[in-house]
Design a protein around this motif. Sequence first.
Motif, PDB file in Angstrom:
ATOM      1  N   VAL A  14       0.824  -1.210   0.000  1.00 23.60           N
ATOM      2  CA  VAL A  14       0.000   0.000   0.000  1.00 23.60           C
ATOM      3  C   VAL A  14       0.857   1.259   0.000  1.00 23.60           C
ATOM      4  CG1 VAL A  14      -1.785   1.267   1.270  1.00 23.60           C
ATOM      5  CG2 VAL A  14      -1.861  -1.233   1.180  1.00 23.60           C
ATOM      6  N   TYR A  15       1.985   1.219   0.695  1.00 22.60           N
ATOM      7  CA  TYR A  15       2.813   2.406   0.886  1.00 22.60           C
ATOM      8  C   TYR A  15       3.219   3.091  -0.422  1.00 22.60           C
ATOM      9  CZ  TYR A  15       5.224   5.265   4.297  1.00 22.60           C
ATOM     10  OH  TYR A  15       5.582   6.297   5.108  1.00 22.60           O
ATOM     11  N   PRO A  16       3.646   2.341  -1.445  1.00 27.83           N
ATOM     12  CA  PRO A  16       3.991   3.001  -2.712  1.00 27.83           C
ATOM     13  C   PRO A  16       2.809   3.768  -3.319  1.00 27.83           C
ATOM     14  CG  PRO A  16       4.842   0.770  -2.689  1.00 27.83           C
ATOM     15  CD  PRO A  16       3.951   0.901  -1.481  1.00 27.83           C
ATOM     16  N   MET A  17       1.601   3.270  -3.123  1.00 28.78           N
ATOM     17  CA  MET A  17       0.416   3.971  -3.640  1.00 28.78           C
ATOM     18  C   MET A  17       0.175   5.275  -2.883  1.00 28.78           C
ATOM     19  SD  MET A  17      -2.193   0.869  -4.546  1.00 28.78           S
ATOM     20  CE  MET A  17      -1.756  -0.305  -3.270  1.00 28.78           C
ATOM     21  N   LEU A  18       0.429   5.256  -1.576  1.00 34.35           N
ATOM     22  CA  LEU A  18       0.289   6.482  -0.787  1.00 34.35           C
ATOM     23  C   LEU A  18       1.300   7.522  -1.268  1.00 34.35           C
ATOM     24  CD1 LEU A  18      -0.105   4.991   2.818  1.00 34.35           C
ATOM     25  CD2 LEU A  18      -1.917   5.658   1.224  1.00 34.35           C
ATOM     26  N   ILE A  19       2.509   7.066  -1.539  1.00 26.97           N
ATOM     27  CA  ILE A  19       3.554   7.976  -2.010  1.00 26.97           C
ATOM     28  C   ILE A  19       3.207   8.524  -3.389  1.00 26.97           C
ATOM     29  CG2 ILE A  19       5.980   8.087  -2.718  1.00 26.97           C
ATOM     30  CD1 ILE A  19       6.458   6.015  -0.375  1.00 26.97           C
ATOM     31  N   GLN A  20       2.733   7.670  -4.284  1.00 24.28           N
ATOM     32  CA  GLN A  20       2.329   8.122  -5.616  1.00 24.28           C
ATOM     33  C   GLN A  20       1.227   9.167  -5.528  1.00 24.28           C
ATOM     34  OE1 GLN A  20       1.205   4.561  -7.709  1.00 24.28           O
ATOM     35  NE2 GLN A  20       3.319   3.951  -8.094  1.00 24.28           N
ATOM     36  N   LYS A  21       0.292   8.952  -4.631  1.00 25.17           N
ATOM     37  CA  LYS A  21      -0.825   9.878  -4.465  1.00 25.17           C
ATOM     38  C   LYS A  21      -0.326  11.278  -4.122  1.00 25.17           C
ATOM     39  CE  LYS A  21      -5.128  10.402  -1.923  1.00 25.17           C
ATOM     40  NZ  LYS A  21      -6.105   9.703  -1.103  1.00 25.17           N
ATOM     41  N   ARG A  27       3.861  16.783  -3.586  1.00 22.42           N
ATOM     42  CA  ARG A  27       4.443  16.555  -2.260  1.00 22.42           C
ATOM     43  C   ARG A  27       5.480  15.445  -2.374  1.00 22.42           C
ATOM     44  NH1 ARG A  27       1.144  19.745   1.393  1.00 22.42           N
ATOM     45  NH2 ARG A  27       2.865  19.446   2.840  1.00 22.42           N
ATOM     46  N   GLU A  28       6.126  15.095  -1.250  1.00 22.75           N
ATOM     47  CA  GLU A  28       7.270  14.179  -1.308  1.00 22.75           C
ATOM     48  C   GLU A  28       7.107  12.955  -0.414  1.00 22.75           C
ATOM     49  OE1 GLU A  28      10.698  16.492  -0.336  1.00 22.75           O
ATOM     50  OE2 GLU A  28      10.467  17.778  -2.096  1.00 22.75           O
ATOM     51  N   LYS A  29       7.853  11.903  -0.778  1.00 22.40           N
ATOM     52  CA  LYS A  29       7.876  10.667  -0.002  1.00 22.40           C
ATOM     53  C   LYS A  29       8.290  10.933   1.438  1.00 22.40           C
ATOM     54  CE  LYS A  29      10.447   6.346   0.517  1.00 22.40           C
ATOM     55  NZ  LYS A  29      10.774   6.595   1.925  1.00 22.40           N
ATOM     56  N   THR A  30       9.263  11.803   1.624  1.00 24.34           N
ATOM     57  CA  THR A  30       9.734  12.083   2.984  1.00 24.34           C
ATOM     58  C   THR A  30       8.605  12.634   3.858  1.00 24.34           C
ATOM     59  OG1 THR A  30      10.531  14.267   2.306  1.00 24.34           O
ATOM     60  CG2 THR A  30      12.140  12.476   2.340  1.00 24.34           C
ATOM     61  N   TYR A  42       7.133   4.983  15.016  1.00 23.66           N
ATOM     62  CA  TYR A  42       8.317   4.401  14.392  1.00 23.66           C
ATOM     63  C   TYR A  42       9.302   5.510  14.054  1.00 23.66           C
ATOM     64  CZ  TYR A  42       5.878  -0.037  13.478  1.00 23.66           C
ATOM     65  OH  TYR A  42       5.215  -1.228  13.608  1.00 23.66           O
ATOM     66  N   ASP A  43      10.608   5.180  14.094  1.00 22.10           N
ATOM     67  CA  ASP A  43      11.577   6.071  13.477  1.00 22.10           C
ATOM     68  C   ASP A  43      11.722   5.605  12.022  1.00 22.10           C
ATOM     69  OD1 ASP A  43      13.204   3.781  13.572  1.00 22.10           O
ATOM     70  OD2 ASP A  43      14.450   4.558  15.196  1.00 22.10           O
ATOM     71  N   ILE A  44      12.509   6.309  11.238  1.00 20.35           N
ATOM     72  CA  ILE A  44      12.636   5.963   9.814  1.00 20.35           C
ATOM     73  C   ILE A  44      13.154   4.536   9.640  1.00 20.35           C
ATOM     74  CG2 ILE A  44      13.877   6.503   7.673  1.00 20.35           C
ATOM     75  CD1 ILE A  44      11.566   8.429   8.271  1.00 20.35           C
ATOM     76  N   GLN A  45      14.118   4.139  10.453  1.00 20.72           N
ATOM     77  CA  GLN A  45      14.654   2.774  10.353  1.00 20.72           C
ATOM     78  C   GLN A  45      13.584   1.742  10.714  1.00 20.72           C
ATOM     79  OE1 GLN A  45      17.493   1.875   8.872  1.00 20.72           O
ATOM     80  NE2 GLN A  45      16.684  -0.186   9.064  1.00 20.72           N
ATOM     81  N   GLY A  46      12.782   2.026  11.734  1.00 20.75           N
ATOM     82  CA  GLY A  46      11.710   1.112  12.127  1.00 20.75           C
ATOM     83  C   GLY A  46      10.660   0.983  11.045  1.00 20.75           C
ATOM     84  N   LEU A  47      10.323   2.111  10.410  1.00 20.39           N
ATOM     85  CA  LEU A  47       9.369   2.099   9.304  1.00 20.39           C
ATOM     86  C   LEU A  47       9.925   1.268   8.152  1.00 20.39           C
ATOM     87  CD1 LEU A  47       6.857   3.032   7.757  1.00 20.39           C
ATOM     88  CD2 LEU A  47       8.064   5.181   7.259  1.00 20.39           C
ATOM     89  N   LYS A  48      11.175   1.526   7.816  1.00 24.12           N
ATOM     90  CA  LYS A  48      11.818   0.781   6.725  1.00 24.12           C
ATOM     91  C   LYS A  48      11.824  -0.722   7.031  1.00 24.12           C
ATOM     92  CE  LYS A  48      16.126   0.552   4.121  1.00 24.12           C
ATOM     93  NZ  LYS A  48      17.511   0.981   4.026  1.00 24.12           N
TER      94      LYS A  48
END
Length: 116
Positions: A14-21, A27-30, A42-48
């Motif tokens: 799902v995450y790539p679709m949220l980013i594409q949206k 807006r940006e992935k970050t 989560y921190d960024i590492q935990g999310l990853k």
Amino acid sequence: MNNERVFKMKVSDVYPMLIQKVERKGREKTEVDVITCWLTGYDIQGLKSQLEKEASYEQFFAEAPQINSNANKITGVVCGIRVEDITDPLMQKVRWLDKLVDELAKGKAMEKILRS
């Protein structure tokens, strides 16, 4: 859609679709990462790590370090349903994330999205 089906969906699917949206709206992935980390703790590492291990929504939110104490301030409609009226706690968390990403895609300021 059946709640169990949503709960079993992989966040990594799902995450790539949220980013594409949001990227379609300039807006940006970050920013999606910031929103997700704000909501879940989560921190960024935990999310990853969650994305790499292909966690389901159920696992993703169960293992979240700390749902933000201001998450209950997230209100509005997602998929025709008011997020504040959702009774299933897991579905509400899923829809909170959807709502935050919708707000980002609509150009809302990050301070307002993060309820600060």
